[in-house]
Design an enzyme around this catalytic site. Structure first.
Site, PDB file in Angstrom:
ATOM      1  N   LYS A 129      38.606  51.270  26.660  1.00 34.58           N
ATOM      2  CA  LYS A 129      38.744  49.810  26.661  1.00 34.58           C
ATOM      3  C   LYS A 129      37.508  49.181  26.026  1.00 34.58           C
ATOM      4  O   LYS A 129      36.376  49.470  26.406  1.00 34.58           O
ATOM      5  CB  LYS A 129      38.876  49.339  28.108  1.00 34.58           C
ATOM      6  CG  LYS A 129      39.427  47.950  28.269  1.00 34.58           C
ATOM      7  CD  LYS A 129      39.647  47.652  29.770  1.00 34.58           C
ATOM      8  CE  LYS A 129      40.426  46.367  29.985  1.00 34.58           C
ATOM      9  NZ  LYS A 129      40.726  46.169  31.422  1.00 34.58           N
ATOM     10  N   CYS A 169      45.518  46.408  29.049  1.00 38.16           N
ATOM     11  CA  CYS A 169      45.447  45.154  29.798  1.00 38.16           C
ATOM     12  C   CYS A 169      45.094  43.980  28.865  1.00 38.16           C
ATOM     13  O   CYS A 169      45.745  43.778  27.864  1.00 38.16           O
ATOM     14  CB  CYS A 169      44.441  45.327  30.941  1.00 38.16           C
ATOM     15  SG  CYS A 169      44.689  44.152  32.293  1.00 38.16           S
ATOM     16  N   GLU A 223      47.191  51.705  33.392  1.00 36.93           N
ATOM     17  CA  GLU A 223      45.725  51.645  33.326  1.00 36.93           C
ATOM     18  C   GLU A 223      45.128  52.252  34.595  1.00 36.93           C
ATOM     19  O   GLU A 223      45.614  51.993  35.699  1.00 36.93           O
ATOM     20  CB  GLU A 223      45.325  50.165  33.244  1.00 36.93           C
ATOM     21  CG  GLU A 223      43.851  49.894  33.155  1.00 36.93           C
ATOM     22  CD  GLU A 223      43.545  48.399  33.156  1.00 36.93           C
ATOM     23  OE1 GLU A 223      44.484  47.592  33.430  1.00 36.93           O
ATOM     24  OE2 GLU A 223      42.400  48.011  32.867  1.00 36.93           O
TER      25      GLU A 223
END
Lengths: 330, 330, 330, 330, 330, 330
Positions: free
Chosen positions: A138, A172, A51
């Site tokens: 995200k 994540c 990430e």
């Protein structure tokens, strides 16, 4: 190409555990190339970065934000962070595409994407012929991330069908979102990439669970960062820590791992340092696992439980014609 | 074309009683072509194959499943079974369509369909001009089948209107489902195909009853298999039998039959061996039979008894845009 | 009662790891009472039993089923298994309700439910005042279970609001169904019971993941069975094993565990033998955990991903009046 | 070119506060050149003129219109006003383009546009290389303006991407239209020009609010006019005033201002007289401001509130072929 | 009482194959008593009579009806037939109830029911303690029956829960109605009575199919009638026959049969003469059969196929108060 | 009641500028009552409290959040903050409703709402007869607020029609959202309440602009807090400040104001201390202002610019039946 064609395929995969060179995007790209070259020299066909590898994850920073206030220093910090991000498409994307083509790998790269004045935590996908395929943004940043990153929507949760399997990424703590994962399963994901900067041990439980739940390979790439990977104070201050960490203090401990569809750990987790973590993925494992549990197939109950994914773009302003802004002729 | 136009039509129908060549789908397709060619040479206008003719019915296997356990050997067996199944659409479907066009027959073919990692027991329909028309997926597998096949839904219980009558298929013990049969009657089925691998004598009672109940022609095609149609041990083990059967042991004894709307057996049942069973169907028989009993017409009581068929697809995940996965440009 | 009222509440919970007394439901109920009494003596406020504790889980059995066949012996085995199941409501349910009231515990009991001639793998809920609250029926049995158990629907996935928190249950591999779990989260589950008979180590990863994903306490109760807990051959044969297991062979190794919303293991996992596994649940942990991640609250994206739960009963036959069968007056 | 490239750019901007020379368009253009030359001599890179600088704003006139009547005198007044307007494109536009190129400035010019017999209150854009870029037509005239000006449509609300930032214009009370402003924000406007002839003090509140809301620089150019800038009676009569104003009476008091994205007034407001008001715009301010509030980025809620902009031309008559009229061969 | 309690129960059942004494209801009742006594002497616990045993089935009659006409003779014939029918309740019903109590049998009796001026083809149920339980009225008469019998509704399709199993009846070609049968299955029928006067061989296929489909015991009682069981001409004329039959001609050949849930014929079919056909029903067979196929349980697909039964009475006139007619005080 | 009926109405309005008693919700409610009583004694008909008056605005806190981390102390701080919030409905809401009824005022109250484990920044509305009318939930929290508050949706942006005008609320920087404001204008808002804790001077520009843009009265209530209104360290630490503020340091300076539809400041702004700020609102001003500019009326261009408001609730999980959780009988 149908699923069966891949069932006797073995794919060499590498996840990269490394740190951004903070505030220095060109140097970070150079580092990415060194790592890709090394992975390719070992035969990797797909390489997954953590990430925010490009742009960086500002561990321990608050950007001067408290409830009801923002400091001038924090605003300037954001201006520099904004400057380290990349446009998509843009010259950095072109360079990454060229790298994927040069080293003949599928590349899954975490990057901070700049779109006007809003940043997104994105993952970029490139094929082994040097084409940029697209991106995932995200959907839901965590905690303070919500103050520096925007929110993705349903139009950027892709899964790409490739000769080495169907590839997608979930970033994540998005990995804790059961509906997002189910959307990925519904798209047939086979190589489930999980770029992260989360280094707690409970991450391993989630990765194993997802492999079992989704019947897919899970490739988690995390950053491994020390204090020295960030600029020295006063350029960068770890306000989170009681005292400023020493140069070698580990800021993010990695934990990158590769897990098979039956929940077997194939490589990692590594909590030692920067590393390339590789494994050979026997795609036939997928069908063996799904025989017992196929989350969106024979083990689903669509007449009771059904998920709707609104995967069109959601913009605050829509224009009925295509061009938003007009360029000055040069 | 309305029903009355067909009342003086006679249709030559053939049901195929034969065995899959197990674990060898290309060879099974070759065998299908030989059987179709032979039926066509006798003037057949419609040819019906048994359940799971393509992909095969793994008689006597357990796939290593017991309550609470699956063996590794069973999983591998499933992987091979999965590899023998076919995608719909896909190259095997194209070949079958071409055969139907070449021999100018309506083709009703039992096949194990692969959809991602879930298999379905399906029946495929092709018209005499070489077009794939669609498919029926078995709604409710029986016993251990529930561990290897998924469940169809209401969107795949078609009846096709053709110049030789309205054609549909109900597979094996689905024929015991009164509501499913009533759904087929409600769609006006005239040529009711019943592919199966069930060889008990009580099957004949059900076939006769359905012809009477539905006022339709019933064409039941069953497999006739010997031990030698399966791979020799250890590739394939008949765990059901007390001792491993000998080469010529009959594993599935057929029983294919053609019955008229008045319950008259027109051809078969055959329990002898592989065979083509043919009859001329006088479609005028249908109206003669329904004069006395029309199950969804004058003999129904809709104000008391009403069936609802939910025939939309039921998916665990729906996407508001159409494309689920994106392909890499080649 | 609102969530805040519970945030300083501590609940003593016990999960029971024990074996059914197979084919002997009255004795199993007696054993249940002994275990409940013991748990209550330690102050337990909620006691959770494993999947199918009443009625039993026929490990290693095939019920004589292979593809295309069922043996007479297998049918008779099913008749006996059917006789060991319980009607809901019924006398056994009355007894369990009385036990819950006597020992002042919330009781979550795995049981094989008999509904006519179909069995369901159910979990029954009782409050501490001796009332039967309702049941959950397993939505999707696994593998061969599909041949002995029916399928639950959306009307039996309850979560009960009680003075010790919101309680529900998800059985065995249902825990791998992300949409079912999300339905439970949507109902606000706080004490997530996971009765099972699955004793593999990967279960621990799923339990930890669910605690983190759902921000709830996870109480997993598994059976611990040895060969001797089942009738001796020929009454019960372990066809799964290469050779008949010896008397003390462990057939199901337990693995019961209690995990906090932050993923911390509070008690267990126990793979040693029959046991009561207890922990004090500080309900304030839930709000601390959800601060960071609230799966159906601030961390959801309903405008992109939305789940629909069809939670009405689904019956093949509906009657517009209420009574289905009439009883003979006595 | 991406936003980040501009974040360290400083742009010198000038807004012109001046009056039209009424009924004398060539003289007005000469005056424009003098003002542009002066601004350029101070280093201005962009020069913004007020609303209707070319063609003029007929303060105090009624054009002889009352409800249900128009006087002949008013009609003649309109004929003269129509004659003072300019065609776009046309010779006056060419002259303005040449001025922009000569003085190497981006020019934003308020003008009354003539299109057949309808007039529009437009703003014209020119780049520093002497190219006419396009125009904005006021969407909604105010009050009596609706009797002399037509209504623009969605095809003329441009924002131009230039090396000194993204430039657009919103005229007078259009600035009170939240949806129009949002359309401009959606196009990424960075240098928000607000030509006007509105001189009340509340204008300052709106200008500050828009800078904050849009995270952009606001450049408001207003006319400063005295009675003497208009023809003497009877050529021009101020029917609005109780008594005819004296020669030096201020008819429009200006109020031109430049404000930063954080709401800071950089120059002005000026209510004194004709003037050039200039400031240096540090474009890095934009990103610092949007970090906290990005109206169409991280601070939008498109899934709740979405604006649709129909930005195609809207004509009363459409033709299916592209050519509307056929040309006579020369 | 739950199903399991019966699973080790064996019930002795007798179906009566005999003829009405036409136009002589008291004599027919006497005959019924003789047959019941005989069956009871062999230990029968349930005795099933054919369709219309009381009141009679007027084989070969037309009641003088042609399209557009009715003869006076036919009307008189109907008057006599109406006179032979019985009121329910009424003195004949009381007598039948007493018989059931006296001989301690469950009695299922076919009778022509008179309700005002409409007749119904009904089946009456009595328990072994001498109570009339209720009735089933044929939903849909066949062919010319529609001219002499009315149509039942959903309020008279009962299934009675008794200590010897759940009992119901479906008359003659109602057995071809898949939705009506499914309604009975939905009510849990275990002893499925099929009174009839249909003597063709295809009836056996339907009876076998229903036993398999419903997983229930099927008890089919048919009349066995010779010409001499009807009045001699001119009192009764067989207009259906080309020539008047001789005295011993078989008019209805019986075919009564008892079949197990697995499709095994336990007794009959008898096409020889009047007879009592008996068998011992091992109710445990039901659970063994339903293990493989439970038509409204684990083998149903209610989310795709659902039947609605409107089982309230359907009257042409409804009254909002409960009492329809007022009684004269005695 | 239509708008015209109100045009000669004068409404006395009071905005409350005061501080929460932090971590003490009962005391805060007591304080609210004192302030309401005082306002009522001066004849107030509507009383508006600041954002988060109940529950409090944790100025200067970080809740221990930095990028990638949360401290245990911060979690505990959140647990206490969560405990200070109120359920809606709930006992505190009942008390507020009673206060509104007792003092015969319309009450607009900022409160931190607890919904399970997610908090919302809400505004509650009560009528003068003591009824709770509904709530607005802040759509988009600012900066770090996103880590402690959830996001409202389109179902909670109400405007209530009352005898004193149409009342709604927009919280703090929501006032910078042009589409949200337009939604309020579209609902016809007349008394636009703007609870806030933002005390910068630029707020006044926005308030004036909104009054002009919306043609409505703007009532902005802000908190006025000193350090001593918060618990002393270590219970509450101002990490934002370089040094811990002294007891009397102003933490939030108020700025409450009341503005007319023509942009005239009627009362305030007050930056001095806690206060009640009151004005008489002449509702006839609204129509006078909208004559010139009606933002969703004659001054809109819907054929070019159209806003869509999705105002249905958006939940991650929907249930087809209404009841989500079942309560234990007491």
């Amino acid at each position: 190409m149908g699923a069966s064609d891949l069932s006797s395929t073995v794919v060499r995969a590498t996840v990269v555990q490394a740190s951004t060179i903070f505030y220095d995007t060109p140097a970070t790209l150079d580092k990415a190339e060194r790592l890709i070259a090394e992975a390719a020299s070992y035969g990797a066909q797909i390489v997954v970065f953590p990430e925010a590898f490009i742009g960086g994850y500002p561990h321990g920073s608050t950007f001067g934000i408290t409830l009801g206030n923002r400091t001038a220093k924090g605003k300037e910090e954001f201006r520099r962070y904004h400057a380290s991000a990349i446009d998509v498409p843009g010259p950095e994307v072109d360079r990454l595409a060229a790298l994927a083509g040069k080293y003949k790998i599928y590349l899954v790269m975490g990057a901070v994407e700049r779109s006007g004045y809003t940043l997104y935590c994105s993952v970029l996908f490139f094929d082994s012929q040097g084409q940029y395929m697209g991106k995932h943004r995200k959907l839901m940043p965590t905690g303070l991330e919500r103050a520096i990153w925007g929110f993705g929507d349903g139009s950027t949760i892709p899964v790409y069908e490739t000769p080495i399997g169907k590839i997608g990424a979930v970033i994540c703590w998005e990995n804790r979102m059961p509906l997002l994962r189910t959307a990925m399963y519904g798209k047939g994901i086979e190589i489930y990439c999980a770029p992260t900067v989360y280094d707690r041990k409970d991450w391993q439980a989630s990765m194993t669970h997802i492999a079992l739940e989704g019947g897919c390979f899970v490739l988690s790439a995390s950053q491994f960062c020390r204090r020295k990977d960030y600029p020295p104070p006063p350029d960068y201050v770890f306000v989170a820590a009681a005292e400023e960490p020493s140069t070698d203090t580990v800021v993010c401990a990695g934990g990158s791992v590769i897990i098979s569809p039956s929940g077997q750990v194939l490589a990692g987790p590594n909590y030692e340092g920067e590393a390339l973590i590789s494994a050979d993925l026997d795609l036939g494992e997928i069908v063996r696992a799904k025989f017992a549990f196929d989350v969106v197939g024979h083990y689903s109950r669509p007449e009771v439980l059904s998920l709707t994914v609104k995967d069109h773009p959601q913009d605050p302003v829509s224009f009925t014609s295509t061009a938003r802004t007009e360029s000055t002729p040069k």
